[in-house]
Design an enzyme around this catalytic site. Structure first.
Site, PDB file in Angstrom:
ATOM      1  N   ARG A   1       0.657  -1.236  -0.002  1.00  0.00           N
ATOM      2  CA  ARG A   1       0.117  -0.042  -0.145  1.00  0.00           C
ATOM      3  C   ARG A   1       0.773   1.274  -0.045  1.00  0.00           C
ATOM      4  NH1 ARG A   1      -3.886   0.897   5.001  1.00  0.00           N
ATOM      5  NH2 ARG A   1      -1.887   0.562   6.109  1.00  0.00           N
TER       6      ARG A   1
ATOM      7  N   SER B   1       2.253 -21.228   8.214  1.00  0.00           N
ATOM      8  CA  SER B   1       2.587 -21.065   9.794  1.00  0.00           C
ATOM      9  C   SER B   1       4.269 -21.092   9.781  1.00  0.00           C
ATOM     10  CB  SER B   1       2.100 -22.340  10.455  1.00  0.00           C
ATOM     11  OG  SER B   1       2.730 -22.633  11.817  1.00  0.00           O
TER      12      SER B   1
ATOM     13  N   LYS C   1      -5.445 -24.221   9.981  1.00  0.00           N
ATOM     14  CA  LYS C   1      -4.534 -23.234  10.624  1.00  0.00           C
ATOM     15  C   LYS C   1      -4.793 -22.874  11.890  1.00  0.00           C
ATOM     16  CE  LYS C   1      -1.001 -20.744  11.243  1.00  0.00           C
ATOM     17  NZ  LYS C   1      -1.072 -19.191  11.380  1.00  0.00           N
TER      18      LYS C   1
ATOM     19  N   HIS D   1      -4.118 -25.803  14.420  1.00  0.00           N
ATOM     20  CA  HIS D   1      -2.725 -25.890  14.672  1.00  0.00           C
ATOM     21  C   HIS D   1      -2.404 -24.622  15.759  1.00  0.00           C
ATOM     22  CE1 HIS D   1       1.098 -23.823  14.133  1.00  0.00           C
ATOM     23  NE2 HIS D   1       1.687 -25.061  13.606  1.00  0.00           N
ATOM     24  N   ASN D   2      -2.725 -23.579  15.652  1.00  0.00           N
ATOM     25  CA  ASN D   2      -2.656 -22.591  16.604  1.00  0.00           C
ATOM     26  C   ASN D   2      -3.063 -22.948  18.029  1.00  0.00           C
ATOM     27  OD1 ASN D   2      -1.575 -21.228  14.335  1.00  0.00           O
ATOM     28  ND2 ASN D   2      -2.057 -19.239  14.852  1.00  0.00           N
TER      29      ASN D   2
ATOM     30  N   GLU E   1      -0.892 -25.452  19.275  1.00  0.00           N
ATOM     31  CA  GLU E   1       0.143 -24.733  19.584  1.00  0.00           C
ATOM     32  C   GLU E   1       0.244 -23.868  21.190  1.00  0.00           C
ATOM     33  OE1 GLU E   1       1.798 -21.911  16.721  1.00  0.00           O
ATOM     34  OE2 GLU E   1       1.839 -20.597  18.169  1.00  0.00           O
TER      35      GLU E   1
ATOM     36  N   HIS F   1     -36.740 -31.370  30.976  1.00  0.00           N
ATOM     37  CA  HIS F   1     -36.108 -31.428  29.726  1.00  0.00           C
ATOM     38  C   HIS F   1     -36.159 -32.881  29.626  1.00  0.00           C
ATOM     39  CE1 HIS F   1     -35.040 -27.174  29.480  1.00  0.00           C
ATOM     40  NE2 HIS F   1     -34.313 -27.316  30.730  1.00  0.00           N
TER      41      HIS F   1
HETATM   42  P1  NDP Z   1       1.081  -7.140   9.628  1.00  0.00           P
HETATM   43  O1  NDP Z   1       0.003  -8.018  10.022  1.00  0.00           O
HETATM   44  O2  NDP Z   1       1.851  -6.144  10.611  1.00  0.00           O
HETATM   45  O3  NDP Z   1       0.395  -6.129   8.517  1.00  0.00           O
HETATM   46  C1  NDP Z   1       1.217  -5.041   7.967  1.00  0.00           C
HETATM   47  C2  NDP Z   1       0.892  -5.151   6.166  1.00  0.00           C
HETATM   48  O4  NDP Z   1      -0.342  -4.979   6.047  1.00  0.00           O
HETATM   49  C3  NDP Z   1       1.542  -4.057   5.746  1.00  0.00           C
HETATM   50  O5  NDP Z   1       2.170  -4.311   4.401  1.00  0.00           O
HETATM   51  C4  NDP Z   1       0.481  -2.976   5.406  1.00  0.00           C
HETATM   52  O6  NDP Z   1       0.733  -2.223   4.380  1.00  0.00           O
HETATM   53  C5  NDP Z   1      -0.462  -3.759   5.301  1.00  0.00           C
HETATM   54  N1  NDP Z   1      -1.923  -3.217   5.584  1.00  0.00           N
HETATM   55  C6  NDP Z   1      -2.455  -3.095   6.596  1.00  0.00           C
HETATM   56  N2  NDP Z   1      -3.700  -2.535   6.197  1.00  0.00           N
HETATM   57  C7  NDP Z   1      -3.984  -2.438   4.761  1.00  0.00           C
HETATM   58  C8  NDP Z   1      -4.947  -1.826   3.928  1.00  0.00           C
HETATM   59  N3  NDP Z   1      -5.978  -1.335   4.273  1.00  0.00           N
HETATM   60  N4  NDP Z   1      -4.844  -2.102   2.672  1.00  0.00           N
HETATM   61  C9  NDP Z   1      -3.459  -2.504   2.103  1.00  0.00           C
HETATM   62  N5  NDP Z   1      -2.734  -2.960   2.915  1.00  0.00           N
HETATM   63  C10 NDP Z   1      -2.582  -2.746   4.207  1.00  0.00           C
HETATM   64  O7  NDP Z   1       2.360  -7.927   8.805  1.00  0.00           O
HETATM   65  P2  NDP Z   1       2.875  -9.490   9.270  1.00  0.00           P
HETATM   66  O8  NDP Z   1       3.638  -9.629   7.869  1.00  0.00           O
HETATM   67  O9  NDP Z   1       3.364  -9.600  10.413  1.00  0.00           O
HETATM   68  O10 NDP Z   1       1.859 -10.399   8.918  1.00  0.00           O
HETATM   69  C11 NDP Z   1       1.105 -10.412   7.563  1.00  0.00           C
HETATM   70  C12 NDP Z   1      -0.128 -11.683   7.706  1.00  0.00           C
HETATM   71  O11 NDP Z   1       0.500 -12.712   8.052  1.00  0.00           O
HETATM   72  C13 NDP Z   1      -0.849 -11.325   8.735  1.00  0.00           C
HETATM   73  O12 NDP Z   1      -2.426 -11.656   8.478  1.00  0.00           O
HETATM   74  C14 NDP Z   1      -0.516 -12.078  10.092  1.00  0.00           C
HETATM   75  O13 NDP Z   1      -1.660 -12.397  10.965  1.00  0.00           O
HETATM   76  C15 NDP Z   1       0.005 -13.397   9.288  1.00  0.00           C
HETATM   77  N6  NDP Z   1       0.577 -14.174  10.170  1.00  0.00           N
HETATM   78  C16 NDP Z   1       2.034 -13.603  10.523  1.00  0.00           C
HETATM   79  C17 NDP Z   1       2.787 -14.458  11.109  1.00  0.00           C
HETATM   80  C18 NDP Z   1       4.057 -13.609  11.982  1.00  0.00           C
HETATM   81  O14 NDP Z   1       4.745 -14.538  12.729  1.00  0.00           O
HETATM   82  N7  NDP Z   1       4.087 -12.425  12.029  1.00  0.00           N
HETATM   83  C19 NDP Z   1       2.896 -15.790  11.164  1.00  0.00           C
HETATM   84  C20 NDP Z   1       1.756 -16.185  10.279  1.00  0.00           C
HETATM   85  C21 NDP Z   1       1.001 -15.476   9.830  1.00  0.00           C
HETATM   86  P3  NDP Z   1       1.442  -0.647   4.836  1.00  0.00           P
HETATM   87  O15 NDP Z   1       3.008  -0.720   4.716  1.00  0.00           O
HETATM   88  O16 NDP Z   1       0.895   0.278   3.603  1.00  0.00           O
HETATM   89  O17 NDP Z   1       0.864  -0.213   6.319  1.00  0.00           O
END
Ligand code: NDP
Length: 479
Positions: A34, A128, A182, A185-186, A189, A451
């Site tokens: 974004r 994961s 998933k 899984h969590n 975990e 009941h």
């Molecule tokens: P975040 O959950 O912190 O999300 C940040 C990202 O989302 C940025 O790229 C941000 O863009 C984008 N974003 C947020 N809102 C919008 C919007 N309205 N439109 C477009 N882009 C948007 O990132 P993570 O990398 O930590 O996690 C990504 C996904 O992976 C999440 O769903 C998370 O739950 C999942 N996940 C995470 C794990 C982990 O260990 N962190 C493990 C497994 C899954 P911008 O830079 O423009 O703000």
């Protein structure tokens, strides 16, 4: 140049996944975020990846070869919906949108239905393994249509973790099946982590061993049937010394556990499905309890056991705890698989349980040797009604249950909370009980609410006329 795969969302997970994709032969990866600064940053930091950056959704779509395939890795919830809305405007029928975030499976079912109406494929894929997994090979749990799996399967296989020569990815089932699995899984975990934490606490308080000494015990356990990533990292955490104070790090970390909600989803869904995932629930609640400083401070003056607790034979106690941990772990997995079976029945998914255990062997947080035993159990008996009754697990529980009882008794007498150990044991005893006091509950329900109840000796539905002469009548089974 055109890309065969794209990634939307370049925070830690998305950028690592994009790098993982780019490192595999044959892939050219389009990237979009974004805010463009993040795209710029990823591009500059990883010139070797050959990323094709896009500044707008339109440019992103034009960069992708048809049929387009894009993986979304953004903040779950509103962020995911916002990105889908934009992609749907620039993608065409036959293209594939994959949501790799931690979506709630019911959101995935809703999104899949809505996107399908445009002719575009939508695949909710649980991923994961945290950031390290995303970079080097995660465990991937994709749902979605069979049609999208044909295109997506080879790409996901190329980036997934490999366990014993097999990629840790399988087509779990349609629409929300991947995110459902998933979620389970969590949940498992959470239980696994809480059980390990209880084992550590009991050993420390019962034997007075230091965190470093307990680290050695966990390292030793990691060479046996408990071998797993979580046991391995527990040893590392316990061995860590805080640079500032010279104390064990575990002693300077505030004892209030956080949560991002996927454990709670597992329990909420289990309640809706009527599946007793008590070990997982206790793990979620244990985190909630830890994070209530006002209640904990108020309760700190409540009395505990009068006598001090000492373990006579520390080695024997440690072995009892190891067995209690293994037995409780079997219960947690058994409960998790029960929920998978119930979810599959409720939502019409065809889920191969043995395959799920297989794809959890690598890449993900609960990876463990033990999962091979689960795959074998379902291979031997695909209609197995409860994992803990499979011959291997039955034997393991038989070998552990006396130890398990001693540990739970000791914990209760010493006033050491062990909610996951004790509730897992209660589940085990509840399931194997010949008669349960549920009969009395039925009597109570009949008393105050008419009941009705069934009898052990005759068919039919009955009601005792409690407020009258207390004779029994045959009743309509309406309650
Ligand atoms: P975040 O959950 O912190 O999300 C940040 C990202 O989302 C940025 O790229 C941000 O863009 C984008 N974003 C947020 N809102 C919008 C919007 N309205 N439109 C477009 N882009 C948007 O990132 P993570 O990398 O930590 O996690 C990504 C996904 O992976 C999440 O769903 C998370 O739950 C999942 N996940 C995470 C794990 C982990 O260990 N962190 C493990 C497994 C899954 P911008 O830079 O423009 O703000």
């Amino acid at each position: 140049a055109q890309a065969n795969i794209g990634v939307v969302g370049l925070a830690v997970m998305g950028s690592n996944l994009a790098r993982n994709l780019a490192s595999r032969d044959g892939n050219t990866v389009a990237i979009f975020n974004r805010s463009y600064e993040k795209t710029r940053g990823v591009l500059d930091a990883h010139p070797e990846a050959g990323f094709l950056p896009a500044e707008t959704y339109r440019e992103f779509a034009d960069t992708l070869a048809k049929p387009r395939t894009a993986i979304i890795m953004v903040k779950a919830g509103a962020g995911t919906d916002a990105v889908i809305d934009e992609l749907v405007k620039v993608f065409e029928p036959g293209d594939i949108i994959v949501d790799g975030g931690n979506a709630l499976f019911t959101d995935t079912i809703r999104r899949e239905k809505a996107v399908r109406e445009t002719g575009i494929n939508f695949v909710g894929a649980g991923i994961s393994g945290g950031e390290e997994g995303a970079l080097n090979g995660p465990s991937i749990m994709p749902g979605g249509s069979d049609e999208s799996w044909v295109t997506l399967g080879p790409i996901l296989k190329s980036i997934a973790a490999v366990a014993e020569g097999e990629p840790c990815v399988t087509h779990v089932g349609h629409d929300g099946a991947g995110h459902f699995v998933k979620m389970i899984h969590n949940g498992i975990e959470y239980a696994d982590m809480q059980l390990i934490a209880e084992a550590y606490d009991l050993i420390r308080r019962g034997t007075g061993k230091s965190p470093a000494e307990i680290a050695d015990i966990f390292a030793e356990w990691n060479r046996g049937e408990l071998e797993s990533y979580l046991i391995e990292i527990t040893a590392e955490v316990l061995r860590q010394v805080d640079a500032a104070t010279g104390e064990p790090l575990v002693d300077v970390i505030l004892d209030q556990a956080g949560a991002k909600g996927t454990g709670a989803w597992t329990v909420q869904t289990a309640l809706d499905l009527g599946i007793p995932v008590s070990g997982i629930a206790e793990a979620v609640f244990a985190r909630s309890l830890s994070s209530k400083p006002a209640q904990r401070a108020a309760a700190a003056t409540l009395p505990g056991p009068s006598a001090a607790w000492t373990v006579d034979d520390p080695d024997a106690f440690v072995e009892d705890v190891r067995r209690a941990l293994y037995a409780s772990k079997i219960v947690a997995y058994s409960q998790g698989f029960d929920e998978i079976v119930a979810g599959a029945a409720e939502y019409g998914w065809s889920i191969q349980k043995g395959e799920i255990a297989k794809i959890w062997r690598g890449g993900c947080i609960i990876r463990a040797q033990f999962l091979n035993r689960i795959t074998e159990a379902y291979a031997d008996d695909p209609s197995l009604v409860a994992l803990l009754t499979a011959p291997y697990f039955r034997d393991a529980l038989a070998a552990s249950q006396e130890s398990w009882r001693r540990v739970v008794v000791a914990a209760a007498q010493a006033g050491i909370p062990s909610p996951a150990f004790s509730s897992s044991l209660a589940y085990y005893d509840g399931l194997r009980a010949d008669r349960l006091p549920a009969a009395l509950v039925q009597g109570q329900r009949d008393f105050f609410g008419a009941h009705t109840y069934k009898r052990v000796d005759r068919d039919g539905t009955f009601h005792t006329q409690w407020s009258g002469d207390r004779t029994e009548i045959e009743a309509q089974d309406t309650h």
